[in-house]
Design an enzyme around this catalytic site. Structure first.
Site, mmCIF file in Angstrom:
data_model
loop_
_atom_site.group_PDB
_atom_site.id
_atom_site.type_symbol
_atom_site.label_atom_id
_atom_site.label_comp_id
_atom_site.label_asym_id
_atom_site.label_seq_id
_atom_site.Cartn_x
_atom_site.Cartn_y
_atom_site.Cartn_z
ATOM 1 N N SER A 175 -2.125 -6.920 -5.747
ATOM 2 C CA SER A 175 -3.585 -6.833 -5.617
ATOM 3 C C SER A 175 -3.934 -5.533 -4.928
ATOM 4 O O SER A 175 -3.150 -5.008 -4.143
ATOM 5 C CB SER A 175 -4.126 -7.979 -4.776
ATOM 6 O OG SER A 175 -3.540 -9.190 -5.154
ATOM 7 N N ARG A 217 -7.514 -4.909 -9.084
ATOM 8 C CA ARG A 217 -6.347 -4.178 -9.608
ATOM 9 C C ARG A 217 -5.699 -4.953 -10.751
ATOM 10 O O ARG A 217 -5.438 -6.149 -10.627
ATOM 11 C CB ARG A 217 -5.329 -3.970 -8.497
ATOM 12 C CG ARG A 217 -3.989 -3.402 -8.980
ATOM 13 C CD ARG A 217 -2.986 -3.291 -7.854
ATOM 14 N NE ARG A 217 -3.234 -2.127 -7.021
ATOM 15 C CZ ARG A 217 -2.450 -1.774 -5.996
ATOM 16 N NH1 ARG A 217 -1.419 -2.500 -5.684
ATOM 17 N NH2 ARG A 217 -2.734 -0.717 -5.288
ATOM 18 N N GLY A 261 -3.664 -14.018 -13.826
ATOM 19 C CA GLY A 261 -2.642 -14.263 -14.844
ATOM 20 C C GLY A 261 -2.694 -13.166 -15.885
ATOM 21 O O GLY A 261 -2.954 -12.021 -15.577
ATOM 22 N N LYS A 297 -12.739 -9.071 -12.513
ATOM 23 C CA LYS A 297 -12.059 -10.352 -12.636
ATOM 24 C C LYS A 297 -12.994 -11.539 -12.487
ATOM 25 O O LYS A 297 -12.557 -12.677 -12.648
ATOM 26 C CB LYS A 297 -10.949 -10.450 -11.591
ATOM 27 C CG LYS A 297 -9.926 -9.354 -11.772
ATOM 28 C CD LYS A 297 -8.740 -9.517 -10.887
ATOM 29 C CE LYS A 297 -7.893 -8.260 -10.938
ATOM 30 N NZ LYS A 297 -6.738 -8.314 -10.074
ATOM 31 N N ASP A 313 -0.539 -7.927 -0.352
ATOM 32 C CA ASP A 313 0.118 -8.234 -1.615
ATOM 33 C C ASP A 313 0.126 -6.978 -2.472
ATOM 34 O O ASP A 313 -0.894 -6.328 -2.643
ATOM 35 C CB ASP A 313 -0.629 -9.358 -2.343
ATOM 36 C CG ASP A 313 -0.065 -9.613 -3.723
ATOM 37 O OD1 ASP A 313 -0.862 -9.782 -4.657
ATOM 38 O OD2 ASP A 313 1.164 -9.640 -3.852
ATOM 39 N N THR A 321 -3.160 -9.887 -8.500
ATOM 40 C CA THR A 321 -4.474 -10.505 -8.201
ATOM 41 C C THR A 321 -4.572 -11.375 -6.984
ATOM 42 O O THR A 321 -3.645 -12.098 -6.626
ATOM 43 C CB THR A 321 -4.915 -11.452 -9.359
ATOM 44 O OG1 THR A 321 -5.022 -10.707 -10.523
ATOM 45 C CG2 THR A 321 -6.268 -12.082 -9.108
ATOM 46 N N SER A 324 -1.267 -13.799 -7.157
ATOM 47 C CA SER A 324 -0.105 -13.444 -6.340
ATOM 48 C C SER A 324 -0.481 -13.267 -4.872
ATOM 49 O O SER A 324 0.336 -13.424 -3.983
ATOM 50 C CB SER A 324 0.557 -12.179 -6.885
ATOM 51 O OG SER A 324 -0.367 -11.133 -6.882
ATOM 52 N N ASP A 358 -10.165 -9.259 -6.216
ATOM 53 C CA ASP A 358 -9.800 -7.843 -6.064
ATOM 54 C C ASP A 358 -10.009 -7.177 -7.431
ATOM 55 O O ASP A 358 -10.514 -7.816 -8.352
ATOM 56 C CB ASP A 358 -8.341 -7.707 -5.591
ATOM 57 C CG ASP A 358 -7.357 -7.977 -6.706
ATOM 58 O OD1 ASP A 358 -6.521 -7.103 -7.010
ATOM 59 O OD2 ASP A 358 -7.431 -9.077 -7.290
#
Lengths: 227, 273
Positions: free
Chosen positions: B208, B58, B86, B72, B205, B40, B168, B56
């Site tokens: 994500s 994913r 999380g 999200k 990242d 994320t 992340s 995002d």
């Protein structure tokens, strides 16, 4: 005092996926070009494929430092072979050499998951595609197709369904090569990588494909998702 | 909280009853089940008329993408939205719970919900579970006191910020914010900056990816822009397609009648008390 666990590991996993498919008169080897560590990308443009001999190409995923060291050892051994025998190593011979090299480090292995592809050059199998698949310590097998790396678990069931390769344990021994044409095999590889990229975070960026056939070697690239 | 366990504290919070048993099982070799984490990138920023939230889409389970297009940005109140990073179950559950509590509070007070109310409800819940509820949130909204943006950490601490990132991909997104953020952005500039920060997380990242969701909240109005950007189309679709032939082969057909196991006794005492 309870046994202390190691807090440093000599290995790292740089991710990535490799695939190889053997045809009646060609061999396709492909690997993605993403190199990662943890959740970060180190580079989007790293080649995991190396041409070891005239008709042998190896693709390796895993810990790229070990992969690079392994490639150097094999290249040096091949050069020695050429000096001593005045010819290039055949693909099955290279396959055996790779297995021995990996087993030599049985107790501190190369963290390298390899797939060797090429064209057979002996006797009645001359010109047929061959693919050899390995584990990290050198156990190998000649197969009709193989996938290794982080996306292997996503790709192998699809190839099993589409290629229906017979088991090497069957008697009488059935042909391991796939009846697909070269164009169809390349289409299959592209689909495999596009699909694996959707669901595996370590696969993506670009896929590098090498096609070996009677007329030589050809290299192709295809863009993949970069997220 | 369950009816069956009288020993559980009525007020909630982490119950330590099973900890010893879990420790023992882990020592015996039981692997704890893995959670669906949202890897994320979530962001929020304050602009001249309110707040903008971005995320995002994913959801990952280890190295595998479990959901390519999950949501999200969670609804809390008509004027308050919350992004969650999380463990997916934790963020869903905690935002749903506080959203319900806010609604009841609105009925009770007859007023629009305030962001600090949601903040206090979330932080006290997370604190009482001592970090075991793995939810890292970016809470944003506009109420009578003005626009607010907060970050909430799994252990229950909070920050009040003009721009924030979590997850992340937070470092990749924060790099963009720190270079380009300034006070008094217009709506278009703000949305563009949020999308840029989320894209930075998506491409740099691995946790994500996929699409960008944006939510713009202003006084009296909110725009939930689901899939505002789709920068990751599938790169290759085979023209001829692939068929998957039915692979069930009938090897043998054998019919075995089930034996009568019940003896029927005529005139016997059946079901007598």
């Amino acid at each position: 005092m309870p046994k202390q666990q190691a807090n440093w590991s000599p290995y790292d996993n740089n991710g990535g996926t490799c695939v190889a498919i053997a045809g009646a008169d060609y061999c396709v080897i492909a690997a993605d070009t993403r190199m990662s560590t943890g959740y970060s990308i180190l580079t989007r443009d790293y080649s995991k494929i190396i041409q070891l001999a005239d008709k042998s190409v190896m693709a390796s995923s895993g810990f790229q430092a070990d992969v690079r060291a392994l490639q150097k050892v094999l290249a040096a051994r091949h050069l020695l072979y050429q000096h001593q025998h005045n010819k290039q190593m055949s693909c099955p011979a290279m396959a055996q050499l790779l297995s021995n090299t990996l087993y030599f480090k049985r107790f501190f292995p190369y963290y390298s998951f390899n797939v060797l592809g090429g064209l057979d050059s002996e006797g009645k199998c001359k010109g047929k595609g061959c693919v050899f698949t390995y584990d990290a310590v050198g156990s190998y097998e000649r197969v009709g197709y193989s996938a290794q790396g982080s996306g292997a678990t996503l790709i192998t069931p699809f190839l099993d369904n589409q290629l229906k390769s017979p088991s090497p344990l069957l008697l009488p021994a059935k042909d391991a090569v796939t009846p697909l044409s070269e164009i169809e095999a390349i289409d299959l590889v592209k689909t495999c990588f596009a699909s694996a990229t959707e669901r595996d975070i370590y696969t993506g960026d670009k896929v590098e494909m090498l096609v070996l056939n009677a007329s030589g070697i050809r290299q192709e690239f295809m863009e993949l998702r970069k997220d | 909280m369950s009816r069956f366990e009288e020993s559980a504290p009525a007020r909630g919070g982490f119950s330590f009853d099973l900890c010893k048993r879990n420790e023992m099982l882990m020592q015996k070799g039981l692997k704890p089940s893995s959670y669906l984490k949202t890897g994320t990138t979530i962001v929020g920023l304050v602009f001249q008329d309110g707040v903008i939230l971005g995320a995002d889409t994913r959801a990952t389970e280890g190295p595998i993408v479990a959901d390519k297009n999950c949501e999200k940005i969670h609804y809390m109140a008509p004027n308050i939205y919350c992004c969650g990073a999380g463990t997916a179950a934790d963020t869903e559950a905690v935002t749903d719970m506080v959203s319900s509590q806010l609604k009841l509070h609105r009925f009770h007070t007859g007023r629009e919900s305030r962001v600090v109310t949601a903040l206090t409800l979330l932080k006290s819940h997370l604190f009482s579970y001592q970090g075991h509820v793995s939810a890292a949130l970016v809470l944003g909204g506009v109420d009578v006191t003005g626009p607010h943006l907060h970050t909430i950490y799994p252990h229950g601490s909070t920050d009040t910020l003009p721009f924030a990132t979590m997850g992340s991909g937070s470092l990749a997104a924060m790099a963009i914010f720190e270079s380009k953020y300034r006070e008094g952005l217009t709506r278009d500039e703000g949305v563009k900056l949020v999308a840029e920060a989320i894209c930075s997380g998506i491409f740099n990242d691995l946790g994500s990816g996929s699409n960008v969701d944006v939510c713009v909240i202003t006084k009296g109005n909110r725009e939930y822009l689901r899939n505002y950007m789709l920068p990751n189309p599938r790169t290759y679709v085979s023209e001829k397609g692939y068929s998957f032939s039915k692979k069930t082969e009938v090897l043998l057909t054998k019919i075995t009648p089930l034996r009568e196991l019940v003896e029927v006794i005529e005139g016997g005492d059946a079901m007598e008390e």
